[in-house]
Design a protein around this motif. Structure first.
Motif, PDB file in Angstrom:
ATOM      1  N   LYS A 114       0.592  -1.234  -0.269  1.00  0.00           N
ATOM      2  CA  LYS A 114       0.047  -0.009   0.010  1.00  0.00           C
ATOM      3  C   LYS A 114       0.966   1.149  -0.259  1.00  0.00           C
ATOM      4  O   LYS A 114       0.534   2.258  -0.657  1.00  0.00           O
ATOM      5  CB  LYS A 114      -0.796   0.181   1.343  1.00  0.00           C
ATOM      6  CG  LYS A 114      -1.808   1.224   1.357  1.00  0.00           C
ATOM      7  CD  LYS A 114      -2.774   1.116   2.454  1.00  0.00           C
ATOM      8  CE  LYS A 114      -3.627   2.609   2.341  1.00  0.00           C
ATOM      9  NZ  LYS A 114      -4.780   2.340   3.400  1.00  0.00           N
ATOM     10  N   GLY A 115       1.897   1.485   0.624  1.00  0.00           N
ATOM     11  CA  GLY A 115       2.782   2.470   1.000  1.00  0.00           C
ATOM     12  C   GLY A 115       4.071   2.590   0.498  1.00  0.00           C
ATOM     13  O   GLY A 115       4.628   3.638   0.605  1.00  0.00           O
ATOM     14  N   GLY A 116       4.343   1.708  -0.528  1.00  0.00           N
ATOM     15  CA  GLY A 116       5.820   1.337  -1.075  1.00  0.00           C
ATOM     16  C   GLY A 116       7.001   1.737   0.180  1.00  0.00           C
ATOM     17  O   GLY A 116       6.786   1.123   1.250  1.00  0.00           O
ATOM     18  N   ARG A 117       7.856   2.533   0.094  1.00  0.00           N
ATOM     19  CA  ARG A 117       8.800   2.690   1.248  1.00  0.00           C
ATOM     20  C   ARG A 117       8.196   3.660   2.261  1.00  0.00           C
ATOM     21  O   ARG A 117       8.930   3.821   3.479  1.00  0.00           O
ATOM     22  CB  ARG A 117       9.861   3.548   0.526  1.00  0.00           C
ATOM     23  CG  ARG A 117      10.848   2.559  -0.287  1.00  0.00           C
ATOM     24  CD  ARG A 117      12.042   3.290  -0.904  1.00  0.00           C
ATOM     25  NE  ARG A 117      12.961   2.180  -1.428  1.00  0.00           N
ATOM     26  CZ  ARG A 117      14.142   2.539  -2.207  1.00  0.00           C
ATOM     27  NH1 ARG A 117      14.530   3.664  -2.291  1.00  0.00           N
ATOM     28  NH2 ARG A 117      14.817   1.593  -2.425  1.00  0.00           N
ATOM     29  N   GLY A 118       7.360   4.153   2.099  1.00  0.00           N
ATOM     30  CA  GLY A 118       6.375   4.866   3.245  1.00  0.00           C
ATOM     31  C   GLY A 118       5.630   6.185   2.849  1.00  0.00           C
ATOM     32  O   GLY A 118       6.216   7.182   2.153  1.00  0.00           O
ATOM     33  N   GLN A 119       4.510   5.967   2.947  1.00  0.00           N
ATOM     34  CA  GLN A 119       3.548   7.099   2.538  1.00  0.00           C
ATOM     35  C   GLN A 119       2.726   7.628   3.874  1.00  0.00           C
ATOM     36  O   GLN A 119       2.563   6.704   4.611  1.00  0.00           O
ATOM     37  CB  GLN A 119       2.447   6.565   1.410  1.00  0.00           C
ATOM     38  CG  GLN A 119       3.353   6.153   0.219  1.00  0.00           C
ATOM     39  CD  GLN A 119       3.773   7.532  -0.708  1.00  0.00           C
ATOM     40  OE1 GLN A 119       3.198   8.454  -0.722  1.00  0.00           O
ATOM     41  NE2 GLN A 119       4.819   7.049  -1.601  1.00  0.00           N
ATOM     42  N   ILE A 120       2.207   8.728   3.869  1.00  0.00           N
ATOM     43  CA  ILE A 120       1.389   9.384   4.667  1.00  0.00           C
ATOM     44  C   ILE A 120      -0.149   9.063   4.607  1.00  0.00           C
ATOM     45  O   ILE A 120      -0.560   9.313   3.306  1.00  0.00           O
ATOM     46  CB  ILE A 120       1.831  10.736   5.113  1.00  0.00           C
ATOM     47  CG1 ILE A 120       3.135  11.020   5.286  1.00  0.00           C
ATOM     48  CG2 ILE A 120       0.728  11.443   6.172  1.00  0.00           C
ATOM     49  CD1 ILE A 120       3.527  12.385   5.571  1.00  0.00           C
ATOM     50  N   GLY A 121      -0.750   8.710   5.458  1.00  0.00           N
ATOM     51  CA  GLY A 121      -2.345   8.224   5.375  1.00  0.00           C
ATOM     52  C   GLY A 121      -3.106   9.172   6.498  1.00  0.00           C
ATOM     53  O   GLY A 121      -2.301   9.681   7.432  1.00  0.00           O
ATOM     54  N   PHE A 122      -4.118   9.447   6.480  1.00  0.00           N
ATOM     55  CA  PHE A 122      -4.898  10.197   7.200  1.00  0.00           C
ATOM     56  C   PHE A 122      -6.442   9.814   7.314  1.00  0.00           C
ATOM     57  O   PHE A 122      -6.933   9.471   6.360  1.00  0.00           O
ATOM     58  CB  PHE A 122      -5.015  11.821   6.675  1.00  0.00           C
ATOM     59  CG  PHE A 122      -5.781  12.452   7.863  1.00  0.00           C
ATOM     60  CD1 PHE A 122      -5.188  12.957   9.091  1.00  0.00           C
ATOM     61  CD2 PHE A 122      -6.871  13.029   7.536  1.00  0.00           C
ATOM     62  CE1 PHE A 122      -5.880  13.667   9.975  1.00  0.00           C
ATOM     63  CE2 PHE A 122      -7.635  13.910   8.174  1.00  0.00           C
ATOM     64  CZ  PHE A 122      -7.092  14.219   9.553  1.00  0.00           C
ATOM     65  N   THR A 123      -7.002   9.712   8.518  1.00  0.00           N
ATOM     66  CA  THR A 123      -8.365   9.500   8.732  1.00  0.00           C
ATOM     67  C   THR A 123      -8.853  10.210   9.678  1.00  0.00           C
ATOM     68  O   THR A 123      -8.134  10.797  10.747  1.00  0.00           O
ATOM     69  CB  THR A 123      -8.433   7.790   8.720  1.00  0.00           C
ATOM     70  OG1 THR A 123     -10.054   7.582   8.547  1.00  0.00           O
ATOM     71  CG2 THR A 123      -8.198   7.214  10.339  1.00  0.00           C
ATOM     72  N   ILE A 124     -10.098  10.258   9.974  1.00  0.00           N
ATOM     73  CA  ILE A 124     -10.869  11.017  11.321  1.00  0.00           C
ATOM     74  C   ILE A 124     -11.626   9.907  12.056  1.00  0.00           C
ATOM     75  O   ILE A 124     -12.181   9.392  11.491  1.00  0.00           O
ATOM     76  CB  ILE A 124     -11.708  12.180  10.955  1.00  0.00           C
ATOM     77  CG1 ILE A 124     -10.660  13.215  10.278  1.00  0.00           C
ATOM     78  CG2 ILE A 124     -12.206  12.678  12.122  1.00  0.00           C
ATOM     79  CD1 ILE A 124     -11.365  14.414   9.800  1.00  0.00           C
TER      80      ILE A 124
END
Length: 321
Positions: free
Chosen positions: A174-184
């Motif tokens: 889902k994030g490869g080497r590291g991606q930022i996700g966000f939720t509430i």
């Protein structure tokens, strides 16, 4: 959560570390740098510190404490006397890396990364888990949540409407080497594994060869959040390069600003590094917004030292949205 996604500051386009670094180097800025001095840790390194915060009326810093040639660290809470930070008396230490803290609904939220070793080899690190603790103060902290395996840089913030924003950093499919996700989520009581795994990725922040994460999040006066984090890459010799960066996010519409670098290793004096491949690394620990448009940023440097640097407030432009 409102799923409408808009772009801000005209059109967002993903930029590499090199491109962001070039933009950063063109800026004129006044900076003030101070080394953070520690005692009482048996000659071990202290780095990746939080910004100072007040607990029971006294300033406290949390830091990663570690032997120079080891990844097995402890997290200490430090108090200050005559500009020297020493372990806070009668305070529990945690077998964690890279501490962080915030306040949500009147509670102190503290966490760090627990490393997992092989059952047949206690010196072999095979995974890691972010652990979370909560309490009305340091001495009342109790464990209340764990992140998914191998996910670092999970951060929480109480939003303007009272709900809780959660930043994640998946890796792999889902994030490869590291991606930022966000939720509430409505409250901390609603925090569960799906919160971390299903958070929506913020697109167009990192090229596939690079990565980044959120380190600390600030609620701005207009309801946006100012995200302090890092962007990182490898060079051809597999040396790591980490830079402090920020961006702004409207948590309700997902409208956001481009990333911008605010500090680099060259801002600080020459000094020791944990390993040669970590020389050009700074890790954003936290910042304090001050008067007159300034901030004080706390960072770990080369995985061996801790510094503070005073800079122009990078969040002011996001509050104008």
């Amino acid at each position: 959560m409102d799923r409408v996604i808009r772009l801000t500051f005209n059109q967002l386009s993903v930029k590499t570390c090199a491109e962001l670094l070039q933009e950063f180097q063109q800026l004129e800025r006044f900076k003030k740098v101070d080394k953070v001095e520690f005692s009482g840790v048996g000659g071990r390194d202290v780095y990746n510190i939080t910004a100072p915060f007040i607990d029971e009326g006294h300033p406290v810093v949390v830091g990663r404490v570690e032997e120079r040639h080891s990844e097995f660290s402890q997290v200490f809470f430090f108090s200050c006397t005559d500009d020297i930070w020493s372990p806070r008396e009668h305070t529990h230490t945690y077998n964690l890396q890279d501490p962080f803290m915030t306040h949500v609904h009147g509670e102190l939220i503290f966490g760090g990364v627990e490393i997992i070793t092989a059952a047949d080899n206690p010196n072999m690190i095979i995974s890691w888990v972010t652990q979370f603790y909560r309490g009305i103060n340091i001495d009342s902290l109790c464990h209340f949540a764990s992140g998914p395996g191998t996910m670092k840089d999970i951060r929480m913030i109480e939003l303007q409407d009272g709900r809780v924003g959660v930043f994640t950093r998946p890796q792999g499919k889902k994030g490869g080497r590291g991606q930022i996700g966000f939720t509430i989520i409505p409250s901390l009581a609603d925090l569960n594994e799906a919160t971390f795994l299903d958070a929506e990725l913020l697109q167009d922040q990192f090229v596939p060869e690079e990565w980044g994460g959120a380190n600390e999040v600030h609620l701005l006066k207009n309801g946006w959040v100012g995200v302090l984090g890092h962007i990182a890459c490898f060079d051809d010799q597999k040396n790591k390069h980490y830079y402090s960066m920020v961006f702004g996010l409207n948590p309700y519409t997902m409208e956001r600003s481009p990333l911008k670098i605010i500090a680099v290793r060259d801002d600080f004096p020459e000094g020791p590094e944990k390993r040669p491949d970590l020389e050009d690394v700074i890790f954003s620990g936290g910042l304090i917004r001050k008067e007159h448009g300034r901030v004080e940023l706390s960072v770990g440097v080369s995985d061996a030292e801790a510094y503070r640097i005073e800079l122009p407030d990078p969040f002011l432009e996001y509050e104008a949205q």
